[in-house]
Design a protein around this motif. Structure first.
Motif, PDB file in Angstrom:
ATOM      1  N   TYR A  95      13.083  55.869 -34.474  1.00 31.78           N
ATOM      2  CA  TYR A  95      13.022  57.330 -34.453  1.00 31.78           C
ATOM      3  C   TYR A  95      12.884  58.015 -35.810  1.00 31.78           C
ATOM      4  O   TYR A  95      13.019  59.231 -35.905  1.00 31.78           O
ATOM      5  N   SER A  96      12.672  57.247 -36.869  1.00 27.93           N
ATOM      6  CA  SER A  96      12.386  57.819 -38.194  1.00 27.93           C
ATOM      7  C   SER A  96      13.509  58.721 -38.707  1.00 27.93           C
ATOM      8  O   SER A  96      13.253  59.720 -39.380  1.00 27.93           O
ATOM      9  N   GLY A  97      14.751  58.350 -38.403  1.00 30.39           N
ATOM     10  CA  GLY A  97      15.879  59.140 -38.886  1.00 30.39           C
ATOM     11  C   GLY A  97      15.928  59.242 -40.392  1.00 30.39           C
ATOM     12  O   GLY A  97      16.424  60.231 -40.933  1.00 30.39           O
ATOM     13  N   GLU A  98      15.391  58.223 -41.077  1.00 24.83           N
ATOM     14  CA  GLU A  98      15.397  58.251 -42.542  1.00 24.83           C
ATOM     15  C   GLU A  98      14.357  59.230 -43.096  1.00 24.83           C
ATOM     16  O   GLU A  98      14.289  59.462 -44.303  1.00 24.83           O
ATOM     17  N   TYR A 149      22.755  57.873 -37.991  1.00 23.13           N
ATOM     18  CA  TYR A 149      21.610  57.658 -37.099  1.00 23.13           C
ATOM     19  C   TYR A 149      21.257  56.183 -37.249  1.00 23.13           C
ATOM     20  O   TYR A 149      20.506  55.779 -38.137  1.00 23.13           O
ATOM     21  N   LEU A 150      21.864  55.362 -36.394  1.00 28.01           N
ATOM     22  CA  LEU A 150      21.751  53.905 -36.496  1.00 28.01           C
ATOM     23  C   LEU A 150      21.249  53.312 -35.193  1.00 28.01           C
ATOM     24  O   LEU A 150      21.387  53.916 -34.126  1.00 28.01           O
ATOM     25  N   ARG A 151      20.698  52.134 -35.293  1.00 29.75           N
ATOM     26  CA  ARG A 151      20.276  51.395 -34.092  1.00 29.75           C
ATOM     27  C   ARG A 151      20.365  49.900 -34.366  1.00 29.75           C
ATOM     28  O   ARG A 151      19.693  49.386 -35.264  1.00 29.75           O
ATOM     29  N   TRP A 152      21.201  49.222 -33.624  1.00 30.02           N
ATOM     30  CA  TRP A 152      21.294  47.766 -33.601  1.00 30.02           C
ATOM     31  C   TRP A 152      21.330  47.131 -34.997  1.00 30.02           C
ATOM     32  O   TRP A 152      20.558  46.227 -35.303  1.00 30.02           O
ATOM     33  N   ARG A 153      22.268  47.583 -35.799  1.00 30.29           N
ATOM     34  CA  ARG A 153      22.478  46.976 -37.119  1.00 30.29           C
ATOM     35  C   ARG A 153      23.421  45.780 -37.018  1.00 30.29           C
ATOM     36  O   ARG A 153      24.188  45.639 -36.068  1.00 30.29           O
ATOM     37  N   GLN A 154      23.357  44.935 -38.058  1.00 30.41           N
ATOM     38  CA  GLN A 154      24.288  43.809 -38.203  1.00 30.41           C
ATOM     39  C   GLN A 154      24.753  43.780 -39.656  1.00 30.41           C
ATOM     40  O   GLN A 154      24.455  42.862 -40.412  1.00 30.41           O
ATOM     41  N   LEU A 155      25.482  44.796 -40.035  1.00 30.94           N
ATOM     42  CA  LEU A 155      25.902  44.943 -41.424  1.00 30.94           C
ATOM     43  C   LEU A 155      26.953  43.907 -41.803  1.00 30.94           C
ATOM     44  O   LEU A 155      27.746  43.474 -40.956  1.00 30.94           O
ATOM     45  N   PRO A 156      26.993  43.521 -43.075  1.00 32.92           N
ATOM     46  CA  PRO A 156      28.004  42.560 -43.527  1.00 32.92           C
ATOM     47  C   PRO A 156      29.399  43.182 -43.493  1.00 32.92           C
ATOM     48  O   PRO A 156      29.564  44.409 -43.484  1.00 32.92           O
ATOM     49  N   ALA A 157      30.400  42.327 -43.506  1.00 35.82           N
ATOM     50  CA  ALA A 157      31.784  42.766 -43.342  1.00 35.82           C
ATOM     51  C   ALA A 157      32.207  43.776 -44.405  1.00 35.82           C
ATOM     52  O   ALA A 157      32.965  44.713 -44.111  1.00 35.82           O
ATOM     53  N   ASP A 158      31.751  43.605 -45.653  1.00 38.69           N
ATOM     54  CA  ASP A 158      32.181  44.525 -46.705  1.00 38.69           C
ATOM     55  C   ASP A 158      31.635  45.928 -46.476  1.00 38.69           C
ATOM     56  O   ASP A 158      32.294  46.924 -46.793  1.00 38.69           O
ATOM     57  N   PHE A 173      23.500  60.658 -33.793  1.00 34.72           N
ATOM     58  CA  PHE A 173      22.255  60.966 -33.107  1.00 34.72           C
ATOM     59  C   PHE A 173      21.813  59.770 -32.261  1.00 34.72           C
ATOM     60  O   PHE A 173      21.895  58.623 -32.695  1.00 34.72           O
ATOM     61  N   ARG A 174      21.372  60.056 -31.086  1.00 30.72           N
ATOM     62  CA  ARG A 174      20.636  59.209 -30.159  1.00 30.72           C
ATOM     63  C   ARG A 174      21.063  57.746 -30.158  1.00 30.72           C
ATOM     64  O   ARG A 174      22.048  57.384 -29.538  1.00 30.72           O
ATOM     65  N   THR A 175      20.329  56.872 -30.831  1.00 31.56           N
ATOM     66  CA  THR A 175      20.582  55.427 -30.757  1.00 31.56           C
ATOM     67  C   THR A 175      21.891  55.008 -31.413  1.00 31.56           C
ATOM     68  O   THR A 175      22.247  53.829 -31.362  1.00 31.56           O
ATOM     69  N   THR A 176      22.611  55.964 -32.000  1.00 30.70           N
ATOM     70  CA  THR A 176      23.909  55.616 -32.568  1.00 30.70           C
ATOM     71  C   THR A 176      24.883  55.232 -31.466  1.00 30.70           C
ATOM     72  O   THR A 176      25.944  54.650 -31.739  1.00 30.70           O
ATOM     73  N   THR A 177      24.546  55.513 -30.198  1.00 31.50           N
ATOM     74  CA  THR A 177      25.349  54.978 -29.090  1.00 31.50           C
ATOM     75  C   THR A 177      25.353  53.448 -29.120  1.00 31.50           C
ATOM     76  O   THR A 177      26.294  52.816 -28.645  1.00 31.50           O
ATOM     77  N   HIS A 178      24.279  52.869 -29.640  1.00 32.60           N
ATOM     78  CA  HIS A 178      24.212  51.413 -29.806  1.00 32.60           C
ATOM     79  C   HIS A 178      23.860  51.096 -31.262  1.00 32.60           C
ATOM     80  O   HIS A 178      22.847  50.483 -31.582  1.00 32.60           O
ATOM     81  N   ALA A 179      24.759  51.550 -32.141  1.00 40.16           N
ATOM     82  CA  ALA A 179      24.538  51.424 -33.581  1.00 40.16           C
ATOM     83  C   ALA A 179      24.502  49.974 -34.048  1.00 40.16           C
ATOM     84  O   ALA A 179      23.766  49.624 -34.975  1.00 40.16           O
ATOM     85  N   PHE A 180      25.299  49.110 -33.392  1.00 42.62           N
ATOM     86  CA  PHE A 180      25.426  47.723 -33.846  1.00 42.62           C
ATOM     87  C   PHE A 180      25.121  46.753 -32.707  1.00 42.62           C
ATOM     88  O   PHE A 180      25.288  47.080 -31.533  1.00 42.62           O
ATOM     89  N   ASN A 181      24.697  45.565 -33.102  1.00 42.55           N
ATOM     90  CA  ASN A 181      24.297  44.561 -32.108  1.00 42.55           C
ATOM     91  C   ASN A 181      24.616  43.165 -32.628  1.00 42.55           C
ATOM     92  O   ASN A 181      23.729  42.389 -32.966  1.00 42.55           O
ATOM     93  N   TYR A 220       6.654  59.721 -34.421  1.00 44.99           N
ATOM     94  CA  TYR A 220       7.433  58.705 -33.724  1.00 44.99           C
ATOM     95  C   TYR A 220       6.780  57.353 -33.950  1.00 44.99           C
ATOM     96  O   TYR A 220       5.553  57.237 -34.057  1.00 44.99           O
ATOM     97  N   ARG A 221       7.588  56.307 -34.034  1.00 48.61           N
ATOM     98  CA  ARG A 221       7.023  54.958 -34.145  1.00 48.61           C
ATOM     99  C   ARG A 221       7.630  54.093 -33.064  1.00 48.61           C
ATOM    100  O   ARG A 221       8.781  54.285 -32.667  1.00 48.61           O
ATOM    101  N   GLU A 222       6.882  53.161 -32.563  1.00 46.23           N
ATOM    102  CA  GLU A 222       7.387  52.249 -31.542  1.00 46.23           C
ATOM    103  C   GLU A 222       8.447  51.346 -32.155  1.00 46.23           C
ATOM    104  O   GLU A 222       8.328  50.915 -33.309  1.00 46.23           O
ATOM    105  N   ALA A 223       9.489  51.073 -31.395  1.00 48.12           N
ATOM    106  CA  ALA A 223      10.525  50.159 -31.875  1.00 48.12           C
ATOM    107  C   ALA A 223       9.960  48.761 -31.978  1.00 48.12           C
ATOM    108  O   ALA A 223       9.072  48.372 -31.224  1.00 48.12           O
ATOM    109  N   LYS A 224      10.513  47.996 -32.911  1.00 43.64           N
ATOM    110  CA  LYS A 224      10.033  46.611 -33.075  1.00 43.64           C
ATOM    111  C   LYS A 224      10.533  45.750 -31.916  1.00 43.64           C
ATOM    112  O   LYS A 224      11.511  46.074 -31.264  1.00 43.64           O
TER     113      LYS A 224
END
Length: 290
Positions: A44-47, A95-104, A122-130, A286-290
């Protein structure tokens, strides 16, 4: 020592102290609140949309901002540099979507949340992490629930889903909330390009306040109306504002722009501006999700 001399001595001590206290109070009054934007989504080009919001609140509404994004690009799921900025933040906007951030990096978000400070999503932040099942950070997959009163991730028992990319959403103001400060100047109904997210029946979590309802237009399955914006208090005691809208074309709409600006003020405990400085020119594809 004569009484007069003693009085003058005390006066000379008190006056600088009083001026010092006034200076501290004035400094606190003049301090601009810091809003930290944290972005990283594939779709969604949140950046690109949110920096325009950040520039607007700096230029016209007396705030400071720090903007963080996934590195090296939006598809990079494991790095958002600069999260240390959350230590000084007065409001965190995600505004996040399916991140896998390191513990720190997760620890810096966790530290912010545990302070009970306000959170916006915003929007995909409902599923911010995966994170994969069994991962040490798997609990973060429920970020939407514990931070923003939304479903705890995509699909699953909550049946969090949408009504197809070819659909869109008619948005209306919930009548009981017409005088809510966040809806100041938000004219409705309006039509949003976002395809409606299903969050009912169990979300937003109990005691959240629904502001806007969405009705799916051209859904790909049987559809029900769902709230698309709400406020409340999260599990850490922090104020929250969450919207499942956020398609880049939504940001072109004046009602949506006003909603976002108003919500930022509300989250910070600032008076929502009655005077609108004008519609922002936000032209992000808008861009298609990968």
């Amino acid at each position: 020592m004569k009484i007069g001399h003693l009085f003058l001595s005390v006066l000379f001590v008190l006056i600088p102290y009083q001026f010092s206290q006034l200076a501290v109070a004035q400094s606190a009054k003049d301090k601009k609140p810091l809003v930290v934007f944290v972005t990283g989504d594939h779709e969604y080009s949140g950046e690109e949309t949110l920096p325009i919001i950040a520039a607007e609140i700096e230029k016209n509404y007396g705030m400071k901002t720090i903007f963080l994004k996934a590195s090296p690009d939006h598809n990079s799921e494991k790095n958002i540099p600069g999260l240390e900025a959350l230590k000084d933040a007065d409001l965190a906007v995600f505004y996040l979507r399916w991140r896998q951030l390191p513990a720190d990096q997760l620890a810096l978000i966790d530290e912010y949340l545990k302070k009970g400070k306000p959170v916006m999503g915003f929007r995909t932040t409902t599923h911010a992490f995966n994170f994969p099942k069994g991962d040490a950070s798997e609990k973060w997959n429920a970020f939407g629930e514990f931070a923003l009163n939304s479903p705890p991730g995509w699909g699953g028992a909550a049946k969090h889903t949408h009504y197809g990319h070819n659909s869109s959403t008619d948005v209306t103001i919930i009548p009981e909330q017409a005088k809510n400060p966040i809806l100041t100047g938000v004219t409705g109904p309006f039509h949003a390009r976002s395809w409606l997210y299903r969050v009912l029946p169990d979300y937003p979590v109990k005691e959240s306040t629904w502001l806007l309802m969405g009705k799916s237009v051209n859904p790909d399955k049987e559809a029900i109306e769902n709230p698309v914006a709400w406020t409340g208090t999260n599990s850490f005691g922090g104020k929250i504002f969450m919207t499942t809208l956020g398609h880049p074309e939504d940001f072109r709409l004046e009602p949506f722009q006003r909603l976002v600006i108003n919500a930022i003020h509300w989250e910070l405990g600032m008076k929502v501006p009655k005077n609108w400085t004008g519609k922002m020119d936000i032209q992000v594809p808008y861009r298609e999700a990968k």
